[in-house]
Design an enzyme around this catalytic site. Sequence first.
Site, PDB file in Angstrom:
ATOM      1  N   LYS A  51       2.068   8.503  -8.800  1.00 56.74           N
ATOM      2  CA  LYS A  51       2.238   8.341 -10.243  1.00 56.74           C
ATOM      3  C   LYS A  51       3.611   8.775 -10.754  1.00 56.74           C
ATOM      4  CE  LYS A  51      -1.874   6.944 -11.916  1.00 56.74           C
ATOM      5  NZ  LYS A  51      -2.060   5.844 -12.891  1.00 56.74           N
ATOM      6  N   SER A 302      -2.566   6.984  -1.779  1.00 52.63           N
ATOM      7  CA  SER A 302      -1.975   7.108  -3.108  1.00 52.63           C
ATOM      8  C   SER A 302      -1.823   8.537  -3.600  1.00 52.63           C
ATOM      9  CB  SER A 302      -2.790   6.312  -4.119  1.00 52.63           C
ATOM     10  OG  SER A 302      -4.139   6.751  -4.134  1.00 52.63           O
TER      11      SER A 302
END
Length: 319
Positions: A51, A302
Amino acid sequence: MDLVTIDDIRTAAERIRDAVVRTPLLPCPWADPERPLWLKPESLQPIGAFKLRGAHNALAALDDKTRARGVVTYSSGNHAQAVAYAAREFGVPAHIVMPDVTPQVKVDNTRAYGAEVVLVPIGERESAAYELVEKLGAVLVPPFDHPDIIAGQGTIGLEIGTDLPDVELVLMPVSGGGLASGIGTAVKALCPNAAVFGVEPELAADAAESLRAGSLVDWPIERRARTIADGLRSQPSELTFAHLRSVLDGIVAVGEDEIRAAMAVLATKGRLVAEPSGAVPLAAYLNRADELPRGRTVVVVSGGNVERTLLADVLRRDS
């Protein structure tokens, strides 16, 4: 609706070059030799998740006067940390709205980066964020519903296409859709013969249903909140859904026990700590081979922000 382009992603790559880790592709000799596997460990970013790419790009794209007003976001954890971290780097205040069911490790990390954290019931996080924007005069940095966020996440695909130009399959998680939108856009531009597949938990498989229906299908937050993959409880926006329809070749869903088992494989064979959301794509590689193309595969890990007790439980079950 204008979609993010490879040029947008290249611009983002220049903006974030000095702020993020250019993560390697890690070969996996333990994987199926007929489906060679590489891991893209975004868990190694400074905040422990991909992110940071989108958040830093979004803040960097603001003019100085606008950015100085401060930023607000809502997030289940990793985007919260990313915005807090990026805001600290730019020297601007950050207010982060987080669900009160967020793993404590993510709340603590967000506060450690200097942000003001506001905990609310999971169904109120967006409305609470908009109230803060109005009250503070700050700028909203959404978790996925913005071209600059999508372009920032797309730099992962840019790196994959550069490092493994003959990749045949890329697997990544789908939640709000910003990551898959960006990676898919980059991979399709650089490696047009590669297949791009999204992966969801079966308990939050709203994107798969939406793609089958051809339009967004709403799953109540209580339904999506059942999955252990706390980072995958959002739904695509109109913007990200348009990207997903354009770039995804398919989407598969995996079960909760499969997610836990994939976390254990990443820890014991891949030597990577992954949160449940980060292990979802590997769960598909390990359990959905009959639904996926064969060939050289990249799995995007991720994030790695997992509660110690959960990780210990996963490893104990695997032993």
